[in-house]
Scaffold this motif. Structure first.
Motif, short mmCIF file in Angstrom:
data_model
loop_
_atom_site.label_atom_id
_atom_site.label_comp_id
_atom_site.label_asym_id
_atom_site.label_seq_id
_atom_site.Cartn_x
_atom_site.Cartn_y
_atom_site.Cartn_z
N ASN A 111 22.30 47.02 46.66
CA ASN A 111 21.64 45.73 46.40
C ASN A 111 22.11 45.09 45.10
O ASN A 111 21.79 43.95 44.82
CB ASN A 111 20.11 45.94 46.30
CG ASN A 111 19.52 46.28 47.64
OD1 ASN A 111 19.49 45.46 48.54
ND2 ASN A 111 19.05 47.51 47.77
N TRP A 112 22.89 45.83 44.29
CA TRP A 112 23.31 45.34 42.98
C TRP A 112 24.34 44.23 43.10
O TRP A 112 25.14 44.17 44.04
CB TRP A 112 23.93 46.50 42.17
CG TRP A 112 24.41 46.04 40.83
CD1 TRP A 112 23.68 45.88 39.71
CD2 TRP A 112 25.76 45.68 40.50
NE1 TRP A 112 24.48 45.45 38.69
CE2 TRP A 112 25.75 45.31 39.15
CE3 TRP A 112 26.95 45.62 41.21
CZ2 TRP A 112 26.91 44.90 38.49
CZ3 TRP A 112 28.09 45.21 40.56
CH2 TRP A 112 28.06 44.86 39.21
N SER A 113 24.35 43.37 42.09
CA SER A 113 25.38 42.34 41.95
C SER A 113 25.46 41.96 40.48
O SER A 113 24.44 41.97 39.78
CB SER A 113 25.03 41.11 42.77
OG SER A 113 25.97 40.08 42.51
N ARG A 114 26.65 41.62 40.01
CA ARG A 114 26.79 41.19 38.61
C ARG A 114 26.27 39.77 38.41
O ARG A 114 25.96 39.38 37.31
CB ARG A 114 28.24 41.33 38.14
CG ARG A 114 29.14 40.22 38.60
CD ARG A 114 30.57 40.42 38.18
NE ARG A 114 31.11 41.43 39.07
CZ ARG A 114 32.07 42.28 38.76
NH1 ARG A 114 32.64 42.23 37.61
NH2 ARG A 114 32.50 43.16 39.61
N SER A 115 26.18 39.01 39.48
CA SER A 115 25.65 37.64 39.42
C SER A 115 24.28 37.62 40.10
O SER A 115 23.92 38.55 40.80
CB SER A 115 26.59 36.68 40.16
OG SER A 115 27.88 36.71 39.59
N VAL A 138 34.09 49.84 32.09
CA VAL A 138 34.96 50.37 33.14
C VAL A 138 34.10 50.94 34.27
O VAL A 138 34.34 50.67 35.45
CB VAL A 138 35.95 51.43 32.60
CG1 VAL A 138 36.63 52.19 33.71
CG2 VAL A 138 36.98 50.76 31.69
N TYR A 139 33.09 51.72 33.91
CA TYR A 139 32.17 52.25 34.92
C TYR A 139 31.56 51.11 35.73
O TYR A 139 31.48 51.16 36.95
CB TYR A 139 31.08 53.09 34.25
CG TYR A 139 29.96 53.43 35.19
CD1 TYR A 139 30.09 54.49 36.08
CD2 TYR A 139 28.78 52.69 35.21
CE1 TYR A 139 29.07 54.79 36.98
CE2 TYR A 139 27.76 52.98 36.09
CZ TYR A 139 27.91 54.03 36.97
OH TYR A 139 26.90 54.32 37.86
N TRP A 140 31.11 50.07 35.04
CA TRP A 140 30.46 48.93 35.70
C TRP A 140 31.41 48.27 36.70
O TRP A 140 31.00 47.90 37.80
CB TRP A 140 30.03 47.92 34.63
CG TRP A 140 28.68 47.33 34.90
CD1 TRP A 140 28.42 46.04 35.18
CD2 TRP A 140 27.43 48.01 34.92
NE1 TRP A 140 27.07 45.87 35.37
CE2 TRP A 140 26.44 47.06 35.22
CE3 TRP A 140 27.04 49.33 34.73
CZ2 TRP A 140 25.09 47.37 35.32
CZ3 TRP A 140 25.69 49.64 34.82
CH2 TRP A 140 24.75 48.68 35.12
N GLN A 141 32.68 48.13 36.33
CA GLN A 141 33.67 47.54 37.23
C GLN A 141 33.91 48.42 38.45
O GLN A 141 33.98 47.91 39.57
CB GLN A 141 34.99 47.31 36.50
CG GLN A 141 34.98 46.13 35.57
CD GLN A 141 34.65 44.85 36.29
OE1 GLN A 141 33.60 44.26 36.06
NE2 GLN A 141 35.49 44.41 37.17
#
Length: 190
Positions: A99-103, A18-21
């Protein structure tokens, strides 16, 4: 007290997800995105991992063989390792900022981050997540935990390889120097 043993790990992982989302918002615009097939394959490996950990009655008996003796020590040791790993991943996510991305992506105005947890390993989010799954495997004491750890390692290793290639292309010699100085996943080792 049995409820604590039954719900601790699911709650920890759900809170983490949930935090990540929630944190997935407010990132820089993507300029280059990995192919959909790679994202889907990674999602399927994570889904298989979740199923293996969530359903204690999968009709594959060897998944439930013990590789450690189940005890209060394996449970709490695994819990500490899991929480520590996930907190490390969160620290890395916070340090990476927009700069973060899940992909695997290249962002607009992408920056090479080499401080904080990125001074210890080049992929601290993956290190933290893998550590979290290692702790979960220790706590379950069953082979299914090690199978899940292997699946997650495969998924993240494939992602890491593409990410490394793109970072070398985008940042050139500065990424090359960084990668020679800092290990990918395990400080000073790997």
């Amino acid at each position: 007290m049995r409820w604590f043993y039954d719900f601790f790990f699911p709650v920890v992982w759900i809170v983490f997800l949930v935090y990540w989302q929630v944190m997935a918002r407010n990132v820089k615009t993507t300029q280059r995105l990995e192919p959909a097939a790679l994202r889907i394959t990674r999602m399927l490996l994570f889904l298989i991992a979740i199923i293996l950990l969530s359903y204690p009655r999968i009709p594959i008996p060897w998944l439930y063989w013990s590789f450690l003796t189940s005890s209060v020590w394996t449970f709490y040791g695994g819990a500490i390792i899991t929480v520590g790993g996930l907190l490390f991943a969160i620290w890395a996510r916070l340090h990476l900022g927009r700069n973060w991305s899940r992909s695997v992506t290249i962002k607009q105005d992408h920056e090479l981050i080499v401080s904080g947890p990125y001074a210890l390993v080049r992929h601290p989010i993956y290190t933290g997540i893998l550590t979290g799954f290692l702790g979960t495997a220790i706590a379950t004491t069953q082979l299914r935990g090690l199978v899940v750890l292997a699946l997650i390692f495969i998924a993240l290793w494939a992602k890491l390889r593409l990410e490394e290639q793109w970072m070398r292309e985008h940042f050139g010699d500065s990424y090359g120097a960084y990668s020679r100085r800092v290990a990918a996943l395990v400080p000073f080792i790997l």
